[in-house]
Each structure stands twice: as structure tokens, then as C-alpha cells.
Design an enzyme around this catalytic site. Structure first.
Site, short mmCIF file in Angstrom:
data_model
loop_
_atom_site.label_atom_id
_atom_site.label_comp_id
_atom_site.label_asym_id
_atom_site.label_seq_id
_atom_site.Cartn_x
_atom_site.Cartn_y
_atom_site.Cartn_z
N ARG A 223 0.85 -1.19 0.00
CA ARG A 223 0.00 0.00 0.00
C ARG A 223 0.89 1.24 0.00
O ARG A 223 2.02 1.20 0.53
CB ARG A 223 -0.89 0.03 1.25
CG ARG A 223 -2.02 -0.97 1.21
CD ARG A 223 -3.12 -0.53 0.22
NE ARG A 223 -4.26 -1.42 0.24
CZ ARG A 223 -4.48 -2.40 -0.64
NH1 ARG A 223 -3.62 -2.63 -1.61
NH2 ARG A 223 -5.57 -3.13 -0.57
N HIS A 271 -1.99 1.18 -9.41
CA HIS A 271 -2.62 0.17 -8.53
C HIS A 271 -3.30 -0.91 -9.38
O HIS A 271 -4.51 -1.14 -9.28
CB HIS A 271 -3.65 0.83 -7.59
CG HIS A 271 -3.94 -0.04 -6.39
ND1 HIS A 271 -4.19 0.46 -5.14
CD2 HIS A 271 -4.02 -1.39 -6.25
CE1 HIS A 271 -4.42 -0.53 -4.29
NE2 HIS A 271 -4.32 -1.67 -4.96
P1 NDP Z 1 -2.09 -12.04 4.16
O1 NDP Z 1 -2.95 -11.55 5.26
O2 NDP Z 1 -2.25 -13.41 3.62
O3 NDP Z 1 -0.55 -11.90 4.58
C1 NDP Z 1 -0.04 -10.83 5.25
C2 NDP Z 1 1.33 -11.26 5.79
O4 NDP Z 1 2.00 -10.11 6.31
C3 NDP Z 1 1.20 -12.29 6.91
O5 NDP Z 1 2.09 -13.35 6.66
C4 NDP Z 1 1.57 -11.50 8.14
O6 NDP Z 1 2.23 -12.21 9.16
C5 NDP Z 1 2.52 -10.46 7.58
N1 NDP Z 1 2.57 -9.30 8.45
C6 NDP Z 1 1.55 -8.56 8.92
N2 NDP Z 1 1.99 -7.58 9.72
C7 NDP Z 1 3.33 -7.71 9.76
C8 NDP Z 1 4.35 -7.00 10.42
N3 NDP Z 1 4.08 -5.96 11.23
N4 NDP Z 1 5.61 -7.40 10.24
C9 NDP Z 1 5.92 -8.46 9.45
N5 NDP Z 1 4.98 -9.18 8.80
C10 NDP Z 1 3.71 -8.80 8.95
O7 NDP Z 1 -2.22 -10.96 2.97
P2 NDP Z 1 -1.99 -11.16 1.41
O8 NDP Z 1 -0.70 -11.83 1.20
O9 NDP Z 1 -3.19 -11.72 0.79
O10 NDP Z 1 -1.91 -9.61 0.94
C11 NDP Z 1 -0.93 -8.75 1.45
C12 NDP Z 1 -1.21 -7.32 1.05
O11 NDP Z 1 -0.95 -7.13 -0.34
C13 NDP Z 1 -2.65 -6.84 1.21
O12 NDP Z 1 -2.96 -6.51 2.55
C14 NDP Z 1 -2.68 -5.61 0.31
O13 NDP Z 1 -2.26 -4.47 1.02
C15 NDP Z 1 -1.62 -5.94 -0.75
N6 NDP Z 1 -2.26 -6.18 -2.06
C16 NDP Z 1 -1.98 -5.32 -3.08
C17 NDP Z 1 -2.53 -5.51 -4.33
C18 NDP Z 1 -2.21 -4.61 -5.46
O14 NDP Z 1 -2.86 -4.70 -6.51
N7 NDP Z 1 -1.20 -3.76 -5.36
C19 NDP Z 1 -3.45 -6.63 -4.58
C20 NDP Z 1 -3.66 -7.47 -3.45
C21 NDP Z 1 -3.08 -7.26 -2.23
P3 NDP Z 1 1.53 -13.36 10.06
O15 NDP Z 1 1.85 -14.64 9.35
O16 NDP Z 1 2.17 -13.25 11.39
O17 NDP Z 1 0.06 -13.07 10.11
C1 OXD Z 2 -6.32 -5.63 -3.10
C2 OXD Z 2 -5.84 -4.66 -4.09
O1 OXD Z 2 -6.16 -5.41 -1.90
O2 OXD Z 2 -6.20 -4.78 -5.27
O3 OXD Z 2 -6.88 -6.67 -3.53
O4 OXD Z 2 -5.05 -3.78 -3.73
#
Ligand code: NDP
Ligand code: OXD
Length: 308
Positions: A223, A271
Site C-alpha cells: 500500500r 494500482h
Molecule cells: P495475508 O494476510 O495473507 O498476509 C499478510 C502477511 O503479512 C502475513 O504473513 C503477516 O504475518 C505479515 N505481516 C503482517 N503484519 C506484519 C508485520 N508488522 N511485520 C511483518 N509481517 C507482517 O495478505 P496477502 O498476502 O493476501 O496480501 C498482502 C497485502 O498485499 C494486502 O494486505 C494488500 O495491502 C496488498 N495487495 C496489493 C494488491 C495490489 O494490486 N497492489 C493486490 C492485493 C493485495 P503473520 O503470518 O504473522 O500473520
Molecule cells: C487488493 C488490491 O487489496 O487490489 O486486492 O489492492
């Protein structure tokens, strides 16, 4: 009993088609045609409307049409309404493609070649083998793991950093804040796939950049709020970082005149790294509704304490 959709209208029309085929008994409406708000039991949104609980008094489930949920003010959502994020193969596959494209572009010096072409300069750049290029992913969730899994095929040296410990064959995994410097010190191309939370806001900042090897490269597909704009521009201008691929920005659309538009060492996309695919998304929400009705656990349920 109605399902209300509030996001991209063109994709909403496709959702409507799949709902009609797969759940004809469940009326489907697209914002702003909300009908009787008391009939709305299920709401799927990208940008949430104000006063969800007061407007939709019989709401049972709230869906984010994206994987991220930082657009919701979790303190304003009543605890009895579960918030469920999107888990969709369409998001996963398009993110894998984008991250692979960005890693390869940075690995193979595309930013320099674009500049050289503009200046009509014909100059080779020494190729670095993939095995000598260290790619590190922040966030080993569904997307971070999927991206790393696919990057293995290219032979990169891979690492990941996560809040809680993870283990992945062929990937050196680091966990927690104390392990962050060690992870960064061995990362040439850093990919941010973290959720945006109070803990991760502004994490891509000056202090983090200087811990990377000098001239490292950044990919932000998390983000915009993860990244401190001025710190990135300064790091690029001073050679602390040598290039960045950015898919997200703090203000979207990016305002005119923002430094990201014109910086020669930034590749920018609107995005667009990944997109929810209506057909699989509808399968997921219908399955989730079924699980909710049966009182089963909901994959994708957001933990409000953690914020993701
Ligand atoms: P998940 O919830 O599956 O994974 C998030 C991961 O981040 C988890 O493994 C979590 O750890 C880790 N995490 C959270 N907080 C921290 C921290 N403070 N320090 C270290 N690690 C941390 O999410 P997704 O993989 O599905 O998606 C991740 C992000 O990608 C979304 O939230 C979104 O912001 C972004 N995204 C962007 C898109 C785009 O088009 N640009 C599209 C889709 C997503 P733990 O294992 O401990 O829970
Ligand atoms: C999502 C994105 O969070 O598109 O799925 O950013």
C-alpha cells in the site's frame, strides 16, 4: 434478503451475471441502487460507505472485494458483523505475474535501459546471474509466499521476512522486528507485500533503506502508506537505492505534479498489480455465505486486533 455490491460497476455487472447463474434465489444489487437497506444482508465493497451499521441494520457479512482491508475503519464496524477479505486465485495469479515482471525488470536493469533509449545511448550493462541476485519479500502471507514460490524457477537467492515464523523450502525466512536488519542486509531487490496496519505504516523509510546493500532496488505492491515519499526520493537521488517499481501510492489517483510521476528511476503503475476476477470472487463469496449460515469458520476473516 439482498447482496449489495459497491465497487467497480463494470465488474459489478459481471458479478451480477454469476450471481444470477449460481445463486438465483439471492437478489443482487449494485450501488447506488440499494433498494430497501433493511433487506441488505451481505455487502461487498472496495471503498466502504459511511455508517455501515446504521444504514444496513440487518447486515450479516461484510466483504472487502480486495485482499487488503486498510480502507475500513475497523473501530467503526460493530463486532457482530464479520469482515471478510477477498481470497481469490485471480488476485494471486495477477500478483505473481506483476511481481515477477517487476523483479525481472529490476534484475535486468530496465530502468537504465529506458533512460539510455531516451538519450540514444547504446551501452551494455554487465549481466548479474539470478543466483547472485538476492530477492527479499516482506510479508509471507498468501501473496508473498505465492510470489516467492514462482520466483524459484528463475534461480534467484530468495528470502522472506514475516511477523510470525514461517518456513518455505528454498527460502531463508526471517521473523520479527529483531531479524529485520539481517534480512535487509542481504536483500538486493526488496518486495513489499505487507498489509497496511498501524505497525507497518511508513515501514519503507530512510532507516530501512540504509540497511539494504547500497544501490538496492524496491518494489512496493503493498500500500502507498507503507512508503515515505520524501525518503524514497532522497534515497534514489543519493544512490542509496537505484530504482523502484511502485504500484500503489498514499493518494490514489496520484496527484498531478507528484514526484513519482517524473522521477527517472521510478517505474509507476496505477494500482494495477492484481485484480479480483468476478467469476472466482463470486464462488468465494457464495461459499463464505454458506459457511456463515452453517456456523463454520470463515477463511479470510479479518482479525480486528491485528488489522488484517
Ligand atoms: P495475508 O494476510 O495473507 O498476509 C499478510 C502477511 O503479512 C502475513 O504473513 C503477516 O504475518 C505479515 N505481516 C503482517 N503484519 C506484519 C508485520 N508488522 N511485520 C511483518 N509481517 C507482517 O495478505 P496477502 O498476502 O493476501 O496480501 C498482502 C497485502 O498485499 C494486502 O494486505 C494488500 O495491502 C496488498 N495487495 C496489493 C494488491 C495490489 O494490486 N497492489 C493486490 C492485493 C493485495 P503473520 O503470518 O504473522 O500473520
Ligand atoms: C487488493 C488490491 O487489496 O487490489 O486486492 O489492492
Amino acid at each position: 434478503m439482498t447482496f449489495l455490491y459497491k465497487a467497480n460497476a463494470a465488474r459489478g455487472a459481471e458479478w451480477a451475471r454469476f450471481f444470477a447463474a449460481r445463486a438465483p434465489e439471492l437478489p443482487f444489487r449494485i450501488w447506488p441502487d440499494i433498494g430497501d437497506p433493511d433487506e441488505v444482508r451481505y455487502l461487498a465493497v472496495w471503498k466502504p460507505p459511511d455508517d455501515i451499521a446504521a444504514t444496513f441494520r440487518n447486515l450479516e457479512l461484510l466483504f472487502s472485494v480486495g485482499a487488503g482491508v486498510d480502507q475500513f475503519d475497523l473501530t467503526q464496524l460493530p463486532p457482530h458483523i464479520p469482515l471478510v477479505r477477498m481470497i481469490d486465485p485471480g488476485i494471486r495469479e495477477s500478483m505473481i505475474e506483476y511481481a515477477t515482471m517487476a523483479v525481472l525488470a529490476l534484475h535486468r536493469d530496465l530502468v537504465d535501459f529506458i533512460a539510455q533509449q531516451r538519450e540514444q545511448v547504446w551501452r551494455e550493462i554487465q549481466i548479474v546471474s539470478a543466483s547472485s541476485r538476492r530477492v527479499g519479500v516482506m510479508g509471507l502471507g498468501l501473496l508473498g509466499q505465492a510470489v516467492l514460490q514462482r520466483l524459484k524457477a528463475f534461480g534467484f537467492t530468495l528470502a522472506g521476512w514475516n511477523r510470525s515464523p514461517r518456513s518455505m523450502t528454498g527460502v531463508t525466512c526471517y521473523a520479527g522486528e529483531r531479524a529485520l536488519p539481517e534480512f535487509l542486509a542481504q536483500t538486493d531487490i526488496l518486495v513489499c507485500l505487507l498489509p497496511l496496519t498501524a505497525e507497518t505504516h511508513g515501514i519503507l523509510n530512510r532507516d530501512l533503506f540504509v540497511r539494504l546493500p547500497r544501490g538496492a532496488k524496491l518494489i512496493n505492491v503493498g500500500r502507498g502508506g507503507h512508503l515515505v515519499t520524501d525518503d524514497l526520493i532522497d534515497a534514489l537521488d543519493r544512490g542509496v537505492l537505484s530504482a523502484a517499481v511502485l504500484d500503489v501510492a498514499e493518494a490514489e489517483p496520484l496527484p498531478a505534479g507528484h514526484p513519482f510521476w517524473s522521477h527517472p528511476r521510478i517505474l509507476l503503475t496505477p494500482h494495477n498489480a492484481s485484480m479480483t476476477i468476478p467469476e472466482s470472487a463470486v464462488d468465494y463469496v457464495l461459499e463464505t455465505i454458506g459457511r456463515h449460515r452453517r456456523g463454520e469458520a470463515l477463511p479470510g476473516l479479518v482479525d480486528r486486533e491485528r488489522g488484517y
